[in-house]
Write an enzyme that holds these catalytic residues in place. Structure first.
Site, PDB file in Angstrom:
ATOM      1  N   LYS A  38      19.767 -44.218 -10.850  1.00 48.56           N
ATOM      2  CA  LYS A  38      18.750 -44.367 -11.913  1.00 48.56           C
ATOM      3  C   LYS A  38      17.928 -45.633 -11.658  1.00 48.56           C
ATOM      4  O   LYS A  38      16.701 -45.619 -11.746  1.00 48.56           O
ATOM      5  CB  LYS A  38      19.428 -44.471 -13.283  1.00 48.56           C
ATOM      6  CG  LYS A  38      20.005 -43.163 -13.818  1.00 48.56           C
ATOM      7  CD  LYS A  38      20.491 -43.334 -15.268  1.00 48.56           C
ATOM      8  CE  LYS A  38      21.061 -42.041 -15.831  1.00 48.56           C
ATOM      9  NZ  LYS A  38      21.462 -42.111 -17.238  1.00 48.56           N
ATOM     10  N   GLU A  46      32.339 -37.217 -12.593  1.00 51.15           N
ATOM     11  CA  GLU A  46      31.712 -38.491 -12.950  1.00 51.15           C
ATOM     12  C   GLU A  46      32.735 -39.461 -13.559  1.00 51.15           C
ATOM     13  O   GLU A  46      32.596 -40.674 -13.441  1.00 51.15           O
ATOM     14  CB  GLU A  46      30.568 -38.220 -13.939  1.00 51.15           C
ATOM     15  CG  GLU A  46      29.470 -39.240 -13.874  1.00 51.15           C
ATOM     16  CD  GLU A  46      28.206 -38.800 -14.594  1.00 51.15           C
ATOM     17  OE1 GLU A  46      27.634 -37.752 -14.221  1.00 51.15           O
ATOM     18  OE2 GLU A  46      27.794 -39.490 -15.541  1.00 51.15           O
ATOM     19  N   HIS A  84      34.784 -12.180  -4.189  1.00 48.22           N
ATOM     20  CA  HIS A  84      34.100 -11.579  -3.050  1.00 48.22           C
ATOM     21  C   HIS A  84      33.281 -12.611  -2.295  1.00 48.22           C
ATOM     22  O   HIS A  84      32.393 -12.260  -1.530  1.00 48.22           O
ATOM     23  CB  HIS A  84      33.234 -10.415  -3.544  1.00 48.22           C
ATOM     24  CG  HIS A  84      34.057  -9.420  -4.303  1.00 48.22           C
ATOM     25  ND1 HIS A  84      34.717  -8.382  -3.696  1.00 48.22           N
ATOM     26  CD2 HIS A  84      34.387  -9.366  -5.620  1.00 48.22           C
ATOM     27  CE1 HIS A  84      35.402  -7.704  -4.612  1.00 48.22           C
ATOM     28  NE2 HIS A  84      35.225  -8.288  -5.790  1.00 48.22           N
TER      29      HIS A  84
END
Ligand code: PA5
Length: 455
Positions: free
Chosen positions: A424, A281, A310
């Site tokens: 937003k 960000e 793995h």
């Protein structure tokens, strides 16, 4: 007890042509000094750098509040998202491990999403009389957190009554701006403040991180002392935060646009989440400080050793040369377990016996580091002598400094998030929030989706 950065395996001597040479660093000298000067000159615009020093009264207030409330509380629910949630999750995991809620009080749940299933499942677990809800939002406006808050307030008031509800909610927010502070004042909730100039992802060392930590018995004074200790280290230009940033910057310029954070410790598992937000960000930006379109940033990837050996390590060792890998390791684990010498007569298993799990884990990190180095893959290691409040304070602060410095090297604003704000605002518009009519109109004119691409 100082955390250390080992960057041998970033250098060409160790990883060959995909590494960084001293010449590369020297060629960046002008930018490095300019960035270092900017870090000094802009110090008063980076209020998060004062947090290790200027919070004596706040710490006192938090400790008094916790001492007062704790006897009647067995559960703390933190409602927040992004910078208001990731630090508390990372710190509690580091100090208390994965199973804290099974054995200690108060239990802590950090609810950083609005999935109704999770919320319902959580509510089914809670005794509201003994639960404190901590609402955390710098802006006091974020839809997710405010929706959670409204649901909780309503639930508490209908079950416990308005007066009692006041004792079950605490708010952490900006002192002046946003709806949360207004409501907190009107309703009479206890409130802690996020200092102005401290943005969400840089807020772990203020009340956002300190309050939940203090509730869970974490020594917040030591945490801040660790951050102050790292701040002093960073007074020297040759410091681990700046080196971390410089190496990532040079790697990015050479096409390594992925930054993997890979702790070899379950305790540090969520430091990768916290780092991912901080790095992404802060540094993922369209414009530089001069208004040029630059589209910069490095994509953070979260991994965990040994688990992801793995799953992802094959890609890291032999896939594209597009990554820098940073290991987080711990020298001394709080507790260790010795592997019994059960199969001494079977050499292919017996070799494990008598060793400890900590030794096995750290050896696997060394082995992975070697495998990467052998394939010419740049990597570095941050080592914590032990996980405790002091070393965690150092680590949080070091990575914040590294991020700010990386922002200076890129000549971008590391402290805004216009891309997040756009999302937003679009949510507000779609929910018909007053003041967002133009945004709504803009969304309505966006190209409608075509059925032909939906199968
Ligand atoms: O770092 C940031 O600024 C963001 O990630 C915020 O922390 C996040 O969007 C939540 O914002 P707020 O604390 O205002 O509710």
């Amino acid at each position: 007890m100082q955390i250390k950065l080992d960057y041998n395996n970033m250098m060409t001597e160790f990883v060959g042509k995909h590494g960084i040479s001293q010449g590369d660093i020297d060629a960046l000298k002008g930018k490095i000094s300019a960035a270092a000067r900017a870090m000094e000159n802009k110090r008063n615009q980076m209020a998060w750098r004062d947090l290790p020093y200027n919070q004596d009264d706040i710490v006192q207030d938090i400790l008094l509040y916790v001492a007062e409330i704790l006897p009647r509380i067995d559960t703390l629910v933190v409602l927040g998202i992004g910078g208001s949630a990731l630090g508390p999750i990372a710190l509690n995991q580091a100090i208390h491990g994965s199973f804290y809620n099974f054995c200690k009080k108060p239990r802590i749940f950090v609810i950083d999403n609005i999935d109704p299933t999770t919320m319902n499942d959580l509510f089914a677990q809670l005794n509201l009389e003994t639960t404190l809800f901590s609402v955390v939002s710098k802006s006091g406006a974020t839809s997710e957190t405010m929706a959670q808050f409204m649901i909780v307030k309503d639930m508490l008031e209908s079950r416990l009554g308005k007066e009692r509800t006041k004792q079950q909610i605490v708010c952490t927010t900006d002192a002046q701006n946003g709806n949360l502070i207004k409501t907190a004042k009107t309703e009479g909730y206890k409130t802690f403040y996020i200092p102005s100039g401290v943005g969400g992802r840089f807020s772990q060392l203020c009340s956002v991180g300190l309050l939940p930590a203090a509730f869970c018995g974490i020594d917040i004074k030591k945490l801040l002392a660790g951050a102050a200790y790292m701040d002093k280290i960073c007074e020297n230009d040759q410091n681990p935060a700046y080196i971390f940033a410089i190496l990532h910057h040079l790697a990015l310029k050479a096409g390594k646009n992925i930054s993997v954070m890979m702790p070899y410790s379950d305790g540090l598992k969520f430091m990768s989440d916290w780092y991912a937000q901080l790095w992404a960000e802060s540094l993922g930006k369209k414009y530089d400080n001069n208004g040029n379109e630059v589209y910069v940033g490095q994509t953070p990837v979260k991994a965990l050793g040994a688990t992801d050996q793995h799953s992802q390590v094959q890609l890291y060792t032999q896939g594209p040369f597009d990554k820098v890998i940073c290991f987080l390791t711990v020298e001394e684990f709080e507790n260790d377990i010795t592997i019994p010498k059960t199969f001494e007569d079977m050499p292919t298993l017996g070799f494990l016996g008598g060793n400890t799990l900590a030794r096995l884990l750290n050896t696997q990190q060394k082995a992975t580091e070697y495998a990467l180095q052998k394939e010419g893959r740049p990597n570095m290691t941050i080592t914590l002598p032990k996980i405790n409040e002091h070393t965690m304070g150092q680590l949080f602060y070091m990575l914040e400094m590294a991020t700010a410095f990386a922002g200076e090297l890129l000549n971008i604003n590391a402290f805004d998030q216009p891309g997040v704000e756009e999302g937003k605002d679009a949510t507000y518009a779609l929910f018909n929030r007053p003041g967002y009519e133009d945004k709504k109109a803009e969304l309505e004119t966006a190209l409608p989706k075509s059925e032909k691409y939906i199968i």
